[in-house]
Design an enzyme around this catalytic site. Structure first.
Site, PDB file in Angstrom:
ATOM      1  N   HIS A 447      40.934  84.694  76.972  1.00 52.66           N
ATOM      2  CA  HIS A 447      42.007  84.775  77.963  1.00 52.66           C
ATOM      3  C   HIS A 447      43.185  85.602  77.424  1.00 52.66           C
ATOM      4  CE1 HIS A 447      44.529  82.986  81.282  1.00 52.66           C
ATOM      5  NE2 HIS A 447      45.482  83.338  80.434  1.00 52.66           N
ATOM      6  N   GLU A 448      43.699  85.192  76.270  1.00 50.90           N
ATOM      7  CA  GLU A 448      44.856  85.904  75.718  1.00 50.90           C
ATOM      8  C   GLU A 448      44.474  87.325  75.311  1.00 50.90           C
ATOM      9  OE1 GLU A 448      47.570  84.603  76.332  1.00 50.90           O
ATOM     10  OE2 GLU A 448      46.920  82.542  76.686  1.00 50.90           O
TER      11      GLU A 448
HETATM   12 ZN   LIG Z   1      47.478  83.751  80.979  1.00 53.17          ZN
END
Ligand SMILES: [Zn+2]
Length: 655
Positions: A447-448
């Site tokens: 995600h990051e």
């Molecule tokens: Zn996010």
């Protein structure tokens, strides 16, 4: 060095004010260059220093940095207000906006001008003196009311503790009992147990406690917060918040408060939000009903002679989960060694975009544990720097995030390349074991990393980008899909000691676990989102009785009585803390990321044409053009909801 920050920030503000003054006092006709571009370049030093300062203070703080934080925050917000409420500056911006037909502006320039101008307008810059005074009164009253609302929720949450006897612990796992002992201790009672209405305390109890009466009792306390007719009652306060927001919208020339909030977002209008939420609602309600029927069956089998109530849901859902979706965290972790997960993310990016990541040793970093990588194109061209900071420490904030030390922009025709950081709080290595992370943590890494790619590939000419709130999670959430695709798991999820690939049966379990209780979760979330949008789409004069508004609306759309909205009106903190008309955005982004990922599934997980188009139309452009247009350019059409429904098991899969 901490001591250099304050002088640099002060000097940055002096220079920034001087830059603004120069724009304002310029006698020449306002143009894009002498106004908008000059404004974009104003306060460069302040932007640079604060970017570095906040990246460091979140990742590795200390007493002196914390002191500076307290000193600096009000200074910066005053500085920003001063600019946004500067009438002469607005007059110049408005002149460029009104006369834009006379300038030959590029699409990028038109976009920044539009956003800048509308931002001023939404803040009231276009109002006459009397109306501006009214606006100030509204804002002042709202700031008092929203603080009071939040404090009431906090008080109601803190004022309730349910102490437990030993026999009340029946069904609770060790970890939940330990947490209950801690809660009792904090409430002043040693050698006892307690639960309260904070989510991390109440929901494990609701999931496991055998005692049905106690579950009902604490859930009633939870769901009744702010609605007790006592000094912490939020009904009147919320009614007034809604009324003033509607009146303020009218004053600013908008139909409703939601229209103001949504204008700069991908959704643009409350009607668009409602259309999407209604479609999802229709699909989710029947699935929730099926889940309920399944749980009722389990209850009956166990001899229950009652119909399930809202307070029964977690308890019987857990039984259903055990029956159908059991997934053991400790079976999985050996396949998720941190270095393997990270290398997996790097090779996904490499296969998609050709980019490479090589460690850099001699670079300043916020903490010695932080790793730094140079990111390069396939042909070796420098793209930027990526920091990765994996483990918790006392000086670091909780959670996971991605930030910029420097973002892409162009100065005198030269690209300033991005310096991006990703921070996590992952399970540390212990003893002889390497860091073995959970599947959720692996998804968080992806995600990051997705946010980081967005920042690294960005091609913005200007300092300011306007990334739509409800679009910002698309580049990150789409990466999570690769993390759990079977083909990708086979690439990176290898046993830390044997090197074996993750067994197919575990892969299947990971995939299935995504379907558990999704009818319920989608419905309770949508009910709260709809309530939020409905309350804020009211037009002035908006006079409501909060309880009957909530009740009539939710029963009107067919919410089943066994489910309450995830947050009810009197404890819906998002409404008071800056997420008003914004709670929908999580699922909005999810619809778009699922459909964007579907483009890869159609042509191939690493299809080069789709990847190139995704990079060119979305990652390079994010914040420099209309988000819906970016999506249309990539997908050729608006998003379909089916991929999201499929990923949550809300429709039958066709294959
Ligand atoms: Zn996010």
């Amino acid at each position: 060095m901490a001591k250099h920050y304050m002088p640099a920030i002060n000097e940055g503000m002096i220079q920034g004010r001087r830059d603004i003054e120069k724009i304002v006092s310029n006698k020449k006709t306002p143009t894009f260059e002498n106004t908008i571009e000059a404004y974009d370049n104003a306060g460069e030093l302040l932007k640079n220093v604060t970017a570095v300062f906040f990246a460091q203070s979140t990742a590795n703080t200390n007493d002196s940095l914390q002191k500076i934080e307290i000193e600096v925050s009000p200074l910066i917000s005053a500085y920003n207000d001063e600019i946004l409420l500067n009438p002469e500056l607005f007059r110049k911006v408005k002149s460029v906006y009104d006369n834009q037909g006379n300038f030959k502006l590029s699409n990028d320039q038109r976009f920044i001008l539009e956003n800048l101008y509308k931002g001023f307008v939404r803040n009231g810059a276009n109002l006459n003196k009397t109306d501006q005074d009214t606006l100030k009164d509204y804002n002042q009253r709202l700031s008092v009311l929203t603080v009071k609302y939040s404090q009431n929720v906090l008080a109601e949450t803190n004022n309730y503790t349910l102490f437990l006897n030993k026999e009340d612990l029946a069904g609770l796992p060790e970890s939940v009992i330990a947490a209950a002992a801690e809660t009792a201790k904090n409430a002043g009672k040693e050698d006892s147990w307690a639960v309260n209405t904070q989510r991390p305390s109440i929901f494990p109890f609701m999931t496991y406690a055998k005692n049905r009466d106690l579950r009902e009792q604490i859930y009633a306390a939870y769901a009744g917060r702010g609605n007790g007719g006592n000094e912490f009652d939020n009904n009147g306060i919320l009614a007034e918040i809604v009324k003033i927001r509607a009146a303020r919208a009218k004053l600013l020339g908008y139909k409703s408060h939601a229209d103001i909030i949504l204008e700069p977002r991908m959704a643009k209008t409350p009607e668009n939000v409602l259309k999407l939420l209604d479609n999802l609602w229709e699909k989710a309600i029947p699935v929730a009903k099926t889940e309920l029927a399944g749980m009722q069956k389990i209850a009956q089998k166990e001899g229950a002679r009652f119909n399930l109530e809202p307070s029964d849901w977690w308890y019987y859902a857990e039984k259903l989960r055990k029956e159908k979706y059991d997934l053991n965290d400790s079976d999985l972790r050996p396949y998720f060694k941190l270095e393997n997960v990270r290398e997996g993310a790097f090779s996904v990016a490499n296969k998609l975009f050709g980019v490479t990541f090589s460690p850099i040793a001699d670079l300043p970093r916020p903490h010695p544990d932080v790793e730094a990588f140079e990111v390069k194109e396939a042909d070796g061209t420098h793209i930027g720097v990526l920091y990765m900071d994996f483990f918790p420490r006392e000086s670091k904030q909780q959670g996971a995030w991605c930030g910029n030390y420097r973002s892409h922009h162009i100065v005198d025709g030269k690209s300033i390349t991005p310096v991006v950081t990703t921070c996590f709080n992952f399970t540390k290595p212990s003893g002889d074991l390497p860091a073995l992370i959970s599947v959720e943590e692996a998804s968080t890494l992806y995600h990051e990393f997705g946010h980081a790619l967005d920042a690294l590939f960005n091609k913005s000419t200007y300092n300011q980008t306007f990334i739509a709130w409800d679009f910002v999670e698309l580049p990150s959430q789409i990466m999570e899909h690769w993390a759990t695709e079977p083909d990708v798991l086979n690439m990176y999820a290898k046993h830390y000691s044997t090197g074996e690939s993750i067994p197919a049966e575990l892969v299947q379990k990971i995939r299935n676990s995504g379907y558990f209780n999704q009818g319920f979760e989608t419905v309770e979330y949508l009910a709260a989102s709809l309530l939020d949008i409905k309350l804020h789409s009211l037009t002035a004069p908006a006079i409501i009785d909060v309880q009957s508004f909530e009740k009539d609306y939710l029963s009107g759309i067919g919410l089943i009585p066994e489910i309450l909205p995830r947050y009810r009106s009197t404890y819906f903190l998002h409404i008071a803390t800056g997420y008003d008309s914004g709670y929908y955005s999580y699922i909005w982004a999810a619809v778009y990321d699922n459909d964007a990922f579907e483009a890869f599934k159609e042509k191939g997980l690493f299809d080069q044409t789709v990847a190139a188009s995704f990079r060119k139309n979305i990652l390079e452009r994010n914040g420099t053009m209309d988000a819906m247009q970016m999506f249309l350019n990539f997908r050729g059409r608006d998003a379909a909801i089916e991929p999201l429904l499929k990923s949550r098991g809300l429709i039958q899969k066709t294959n």
